[in-house]
Design an enzyme around this catalytic site. Structure first.
Site, PDB file in Angstrom:
ATOM      1  N   ARG A 297       0.831  -1.213   0.000  1.00 33.71           N
ATOM      2  CA  ARG A 297       0.000   0.000   0.000  1.00 33.71           C
ATOM      3  C   ARG A 297       0.864   1.260   0.000  1.00 33.71           C
ATOM      4  NH1 ARG A 297      -4.109   0.777  -2.333  1.00 33.71           N
ATOM      5  NH2 ARG A 297      -2.660   2.257  -3.275  1.00 33.71           N
TER       6      ARG A 297
ATOM      7  N   LYS B 112       3.502  24.599  -3.526  1.00 36.05           N
ATOM      8  CA  LYS B 112       2.189  24.056  -3.169  1.00 36.05           C
ATOM      9  C   LYS B 112       2.218  22.540  -3.266  1.00 36.05           C
ATOM     10  CE  LYS B 112      -0.149  28.267  -4.686  1.00 36.05           C
ATOM     11  NZ  LYS B 112      -1.066  28.897  -5.657  1.00 36.05           N
TER      12      LYS B 112
ATOM     13  N   LYS C 139       6.687  38.304  -2.531  1.00 36.94           N
ATOM     14  CA  LYS C 139       5.352  38.191  -3.115  1.00 36.94           C
ATOM     15  C   LYS C 139       4.461  39.318  -2.614  1.00 36.94           C
ATOM     16  CE  LYS C 139       3.706  34.007  -3.715  1.00 36.94           C
ATOM     17  NZ  LYS C 139       3.784  33.898  -5.186  1.00 36.94           N
TER      18      LYS C 139
ATOM     19  N   GLU D  47       7.486  39.546  -7.190  1.00 34.70           N
ATOM     20  CA  GLU D  47       6.190  39.415  -7.853  1.00 34.70           C
ATOM     21  C   GLU D  47       5.521  40.780  -7.968  1.00 34.70           C
ATOM     22  OE1 GLU D  47       3.097  36.376  -6.544  1.00 34.70           O
ATOM     23  OE2 GLU D  47       2.205  38.249  -5.810  1.00 34.70           O
TER      24      GLU D  47
ATOM     25  N   ASP E 199       2.059  38.347 -12.073  1.00 32.57           N
ATOM     26  CA  ASP E 199       1.016  37.521 -11.465  1.00 32.57           C
ATOM     27  C   ASP E 199      -0.364  37.902 -11.961  1.00 32.57           C
ATOM     28  OD1 ASP E 199       0.116  35.513  -9.599  1.00 32.57           O
ATOM     29  OD2 ASP E 199      -0.603  37.160  -8.340  1.00 32.57           O
TER      30      ASP E 199
END
Length: 295
Positions: free
Chosen positions: A97, A132, A164, A198, A219
């Site tokens: 598994r 992410k 950012k 950014e 962005d």
């Protein structure tokens, strides 16, 4: 993948799955039973994690032998056998598994990455991942992106400066202009540290680029705005596009002339590929064929 990172992933997963052993196999499967298992594809895709699958088997029991029939990065068809496993049945069942979870997840990421890479073919634009990722699985997920032909962004917050929108909001609230902040950062950073900023508006581009960034991230720009942004940068920095990227839009984004398109969906939205491990158990008091799908 860094060996220490892979060991940590496998050890954690095995401990989670059977903290006090596999009570089912230890109760039902004779200690001398042997198993031959085939890892087979139930849908087409791109392989990633074959060696990880083999490492899981070996971590459970060095007596388990795994033969890989395809290399990572190779494409396969539905029904194709990807690996063969031979060894003590209890060990194979104990490992299956965890091994499947990892190779299915990694192959799903490699497969979707390959689709993005194909969508930008001929443009010279790189497809890159983001941070992410699934907590604890970044090393294997980023390796899977590379298997699909993609590239990795910074691995962690320790690797590069990437200012950012939230960083810039804090600076602006304190009265610091973007350009001044970038110039100050450039002065204080070592010459090997990559500096990226950014922006979300065209009127921010010149201040950031002229301050000495290595990469500027545009962005959530429209395709028309990306063309204008690339024109403004004029080769003084790498141009990365992010936000609003999908398989339907990535080709048009790449054709604007950007150097990199970062895609969070490569890791945060990729589904596990449907692979199965079919186990044939033989030995004293062992029954016939067992279809072990790893529930």
């Amino acid at each position: 993948m860094p060996p220490h990172a892979l060991r940590r992933v496998i050890e954690t997963a095995l401990e989670e799955d059977a903290p006090w052993g596999d009570v089912t196999s230890e109760t039902l499967i004779p200690v001398d039973a042997r198993a031959t298992a085939t890892l087979a594809a139930r849908e087409p895709g791109v392989l990633s994690g074959g060696a990880v699958f083999a490492a899981v088997m070996h971590a459970v029991d060095p007596a388990v032998r795994t033969e890989l029939h395809l290399a990572d990065g190779a494409t396969f068809a539905a029904g194709q056998v990807l690996a063969t496993v031979v060894g003590p049945a209890r060990s194979v069942l104990r490992a299956e598994r965890v091994g499947l979870n990892l190779v299915q997840r990694m192959s799903g990421i490699a497969t979707v990455t390959a689709r993005y890479v194909a969508a930008v073919a001929g443009t010279g634009t790189r497809i890159a991942d983001t941070r992410k990722t699934t907590p604890g699985l970044r090393a294997v997920e980023r390796y899977a992106v590379r298997c699909g032909g993609g590239h990795n962004h910074r691995n962690s917050l320790s690797d590069a400066v990437l200012a950012k929108d939230n960083h810039l909001a804090v600076l602006l609230a304190g009265g610091t202009a973007i350009g001044d902040a970038v110039r100050d950062a450039r002065r204080r950073l070592g010459h090997t540290v990559h500096l990226e900023v950014e922006v979300d508006r065209l009127d921010q581009v010149e201040a950031v680029v002229s301050a000495g960034v290595d990469t500027i991230m545009l962005d959530n720009f429209t395709a028309e705005q990306l063309v204008e942004g690339v024109h403004q940068v004029a080769g003084r920095a790498l141009v990365e596009a992010s936000g609003g990227v999908s398989l339907e839009t990535v080709g048009a984004i790449a054709r604007t002339g950007v150097d990199v398109v970062s895609v969070g969906a490569l890791t945060h939205s990729a589904r596990a590929l449907d692979l199965g491990l079919d186990v044939d158990v033989t030995g004293a008091s062992a029954g016939g064929d067992v279809d072990a799908t790893g529930a």
